[in-house]
Design a protein around this motif. Structure first.
Motif, PDB file in Angstrom:
ATOM      1  N   THR A  27       0.913  -1.081  -0.067  1.00 43.50           N
ATOM      2  CA  THR A  27      -0.144  -0.044  -0.091  1.00 43.50           C
ATOM      3  C   THR A  27       0.609   1.091  -0.021  1.00 43.50           C
ATOM      4  O   THR A  27       2.000   1.006   0.478  1.00 43.50           O
ATOM      5  CB  THR A  27      -0.969  -0.029   1.057  1.00 43.50           C
ATOM      6  N   LYS A  28       0.340   2.456  -0.362  1.00 41.23           N
ATOM      7  CA  LYS A  28       0.714   3.677   0.047  1.00 41.23           C
ATOM      8  C   LYS A  28      -0.149   4.296   0.853  1.00 41.23           C
ATOM      9  O   LYS A  28      -1.515   4.103   0.907  1.00 41.23           O
ATOM     10  CB  LYS A  28       0.423   4.624  -1.188  1.00 41.23           C
ATOM     11  N   TYR A 215     -14.910   6.512  13.674  1.00 35.59           N
ATOM     12  CA  TYR A 215     -13.541   6.328  13.698  1.00 35.59           C
ATOM     13  C   TYR A 215     -13.125   4.958  13.113  1.00 35.59           C
ATOM     14  O   TYR A 215     -13.764   3.892  13.293  1.00 35.59           O
ATOM     15  CB  TYR A 215     -12.766   6.201  15.192  1.00 35.59           C
ATOM     16  N   GLN A 216     -12.449   4.930  11.979  1.00 41.17           N
ATOM     17  CA  GLN A 216     -12.200   3.932  11.261  1.00 41.17           C
ATOM     18  C   GLN A 216     -10.405   3.451  11.265  1.00 41.17           C
ATOM     19  O   GLN A 216      -9.715   4.339  10.794  1.00 41.17           O
ATOM     20  CB  GLN A 216     -12.432   4.120   9.550  1.00 41.17           C
ATOM     21  N   ARG A 217     -10.405   2.283  11.745  1.00 38.85           N
ATOM     22  CA  ARG A 217      -8.846   1.975  12.073  1.00 38.85           C
ATOM     23  C   ARG A 217      -8.163   1.693  10.756  1.00 38.85           C
ATOM     24  O   ARG A 217      -6.971   1.992  10.718  1.00 38.85           O
ATOM     25  CB  ARG A 217      -8.890   0.683  12.905  1.00 38.85           C
ATOM     26  N   SER A 218      -8.741   1.211   9.798  1.00 39.55           N
ATOM     27  CA  SER A 218      -8.192   0.810   8.473  1.00 39.55           C
ATOM     28  C   SER A 218      -9.161   1.184   7.303  1.00 39.55           C
ATOM     29  O   SER A 218     -10.285   0.884   7.309  1.00 39.55           O
ATOM     30  CB  SER A 218      -7.913  -0.566   8.754  1.00 39.55           C
ATOM     31  N   ALA A 219      -8.583   1.864   6.371  1.00 36.99           N
ATOM     32  CA  ALA A 219      -9.514   2.425   5.334  1.00 36.99           C
ATOM     33  C   ALA A 219      -8.768   2.273   3.861  1.00 36.99           C
ATOM     34  O   ALA A 219      -7.726   2.629   3.475  1.00 36.99           O
ATOM     35  CB  ALA A 219      -9.754   3.663   5.314  1.00 36.99           C
ATOM     36  N   ASP A 220      -9.400   1.173   3.114  1.00 41.48           N
ATOM     37  CA  ASP A 220      -9.158   0.932   1.649  1.00 41.48           C
ATOM     38  C   ASP A 220      -9.622   2.183   0.810  1.00 41.48           C
ATOM     39  O   ASP A 220     -11.071   2.168   0.510  1.00 41.48           O
ATOM     40  CB  ASP A 220      -9.599  -0.226   1.310  1.00 41.48           C
ATOM     41  N   ILE A 221      -8.831   2.953   0.317  1.00 38.94           N
ATOM     42  CA  ILE A 221      -9.465   4.281  -0.018  1.00 38.94           C
ATOM     43  C   ILE A 221     -10.401   4.025  -1.450  1.00 38.94           C
ATOM     44  O   ILE A 221     -11.241   4.666  -1.750  1.00 38.94           O
ATOM     45  CB  ILE A 221      -8.043   5.198  -0.348  1.00 38.94           C
ATOM     46  N   ILE A 251     -18.558  13.049   9.893  1.00 41.79           N
ATOM     47  CA  ILE A 251     -17.225  13.371  10.276  1.00 41.79           C
ATOM     48  C   ILE A 251     -16.481  11.764  10.032  1.00 41.79           C
ATOM     49  O   ILE A 251     -16.848  11.063  10.725  1.00 41.79           O
ATOM     50  CB  ILE A 251     -16.825  13.908  11.519  1.00 41.79           C
ATOM     51  N   HIS A 252     -15.591  11.863   9.268  1.00 43.06           N
ATOM     52  CA  HIS A 252     -14.933  10.499   8.955  1.00 43.06           C
ATOM     53  C   HIS A 252     -13.414  10.649   9.420  1.00 43.06           C
ATOM     54  O   HIS A 252     -12.648  11.393   8.797  1.00 43.06           O
ATOM     55  CB  HIS A 252     -14.933  10.213   7.569  1.00 43.06           C
ATOM     56  N   THR A 253     -13.178  10.138  10.434  1.00 40.44           N
ATOM     57  CA  THR A 253     -11.692  10.025  11.152  1.00 40.44           C
ATOM     58  C   THR A 253     -11.217   8.650  10.715  1.00 40.44           C
ATOM     59  O   THR A 253     -11.585   7.604  11.286  1.00 40.44           O
ATOM     60  CB  THR A 253     -11.625  10.553  12.602  1.00 40.44           C
ATOM     61  N   ILE A 254      -9.848   8.799  10.167  1.00 40.95           N
ATOM     62  CA  ILE A 254      -9.334   7.576   9.851  1.00 40.95           C
ATOM     63  C   ILE A 254      -7.844   7.360  10.276  1.00 40.95           C
ATOM     64  O   ILE A 254      -7.175   8.328  10.494  1.00 40.95           O
ATOM     65  CB  ILE A 254      -9.063   7.652   8.058  1.00 40.95           C
ATOM     66  N   GLY A 255      -7.462   6.070  10.676  1.00 35.34           N
ATOM     67  CA  GLY A 255      -6.227   5.796  11.316  1.00 35.34           C
ATOM     68  C   GLY A 255      -5.277   5.607  10.018  1.00 35.34           C
ATOM     69  O   GLY A 255      -4.817   6.368   9.657  1.00 35.34           O
ATOM     70  N   ASP A 256      -5.296   4.162   9.467  1.00 35.86           N
ATOM     71  CA  ASP A 256      -4.443   3.798   8.510  1.00 35.86           C
ATOM     72  C   ASP A 256      -5.322   4.047   7.464  1.00 35.86           C
ATOM     73  O   ASP A 256      -6.142   3.159   7.131  1.00 35.86           O
ATOM     74  CB  ASP A 256      -3.984   2.440   8.908  1.00 35.86           C
ATOM     75  N   ALA A 257      -4.809   4.956   6.452  1.00 30.71           N
ATOM     76  CA  ALA A 257      -5.585   5.219   5.259  1.00 30.71           C
ATOM     77  C   ALA A 257      -4.728   4.895   4.281  1.00 30.71           C
ATOM     78  O   ALA A 257      -3.522   5.328   3.879  1.00 30.71           O
ATOM     79  CB  ALA A 257      -5.887   6.811   5.275  1.00 30.71           C
ATOM     80  N   HIS A 258      -5.066   4.117   3.365  1.00 29.00           N
ATOM     81  CA  HIS A 258      -4.015   3.390   2.311  1.00 29.00           C
ATOM     82  C   HIS A 258      -4.920   3.120   0.947  1.00 29.00           C
ATOM     83  O   HIS A 258      -5.946   2.869   0.770  1.00 29.00           O
ATOM     84  CB  HIS A 258      -3.598   2.010   3.026  1.00 29.00           C
TER      85      HIS A 258
END
Length: 315
Positions: A27-28, A215-221, A251-258
């Motif tokens: 990922t990036k 709050y989203q810990r992991s997000a497949d963009i 409101i969308h708060t993301i941890g690992d955004a990839h």
């Protein structure tokens, strides 16, 4: 909405660090990002590619039912959770077909294998639909979202319905700072087919409007985030309707955004498209309870978009 999303994708594309990941795809990635969507301005669904709203509706209603078996989804022609149930099946002693190890990666690289994989998965889905015993055994994904939202197991054996509780609190104490629903239950995480990516959400009321922060810990963009935004915007509309409020912000708060490395060409194509105006959400029967709403009761008005863009899912 589309602008916030495109700015987000461009930021990760340009600034993201290259990292390995669980799926072996690469990922990036950036850590920590937030987007805000005013739901009064329109329904936040992407217009730079077609997003299948029917799948978003049936998945959210599946969560709200407290369901964790993909049979309901397949009955609504929704296949977005197939791979995780299929993965559990091929690892069982009942599976005797061709070797499906690492099917997600292999299917992208080998056309012959992909054909065999698709045949096996299609047969699996048909078995889920026609064989209730098979569905009960291999359609289950563990105590994922629906279970945690509606049937959280308390320490003393009590069952907590977080959705009903948050609705009751919104009706009686809308200024509460405890309007929280959590899907992340450490006790159940090891037995889930996929630990919750969207882990916790909180509601907030001001000036007669209901806002929701996820709050989203992991997000497949490319594949996941458009679904997540639309799903939680829809949830906010449904909860607001249930408690007699207007909608405010999502409101969308993301941890690992990839961005997966095999999605870069697709996101570049999307970044070169001009957005359209946002559609409007319409509830055909606003008197219906959130627990009675069916997919056909929810519609988008004036949704115009560019064509969809396909990309492989990382399992």
């Amino acid at each position: 909405m589309t602008k916030q999303y495109l700015d987000f994708a461009r930021h990760v594309l340009e600034q993201g660090a290259v990292k390995d990941d669980r799926t072996g795809t690469g990922t990036k990635s950036v850590f920590g990002y937030q987007m805000r969507f005013d739901l009064q301005e329109g329904f936040p669904i992407l217009t730079t590619k077609r997003v299948p709203f029917g799948l978003i509706k049936s998945e959210l209603l599946w969560f709200l039912r407290g369901d964790t078996n993909i049979r309901f989804l397949l009955q609504h022609n929704n296949h977005i959770w197939d791979e995780w149930a299929f993965e559990r099946y091929i690892k069982s002693s009942d599976y005797t077909g061709p070797d499906m190890t690492n099917f997600g990666i292999r299917a992208q690289k080998d056309e012959d294998f992909n054909r065999i994989y698709q045949e096996q998965k299609l047969q699996f889905c048909e078995n889920i639909l026609v064989d209730e015993e098979f569905a009960e055994k291999y359609g289950e994904l563990g105590n994922i979202y629906g279970s945690q939202w509606r049937h959280w197991q308390g320490a003393n054996g009590e069952v907590i319905d977080q959705i009903k509780d948050v609705i009751a609190t919104l009706k009686t104490n809308p200024d509460s700072r405890r309007l929280v629903v959590s899907a992340w239950n450490p006790v159940d995480v090891p037995t889930m087919a996929l630990p919750p990516c969207h882990t916790l959400f909180q509601f907030y009321v001001v000036d007669g409007k209901l806002s929701c922060q996820l709050y989203q810990r992991s997000a497949d963009i490319f594949l996941g985030v458009p679904f997540n935004i639309a799903s939680y915007a829809l949830l906010t509309h449904l909860i607001a309707n249930e408690v007699g409020l207007e909608v405010g912000e999502f409101i969308h708060t993301i941890g690992d955004a990839h961005l997966y490395l095999n999605h870069l060409e697709q996101i570049e194509r999307q970044l070169n498209r001009e957005p359209y105006e946002l559609p409007q959400l319409h509830l055909k029967d606003p008197e219906k309870s959130i627990f009675e709403v069916e997919s056909e009761d929810i519609e988008l008005l004036h949704y115009q978009s560019h064509p969809g863009i396909k990309a492989p899912i990382a399992v």
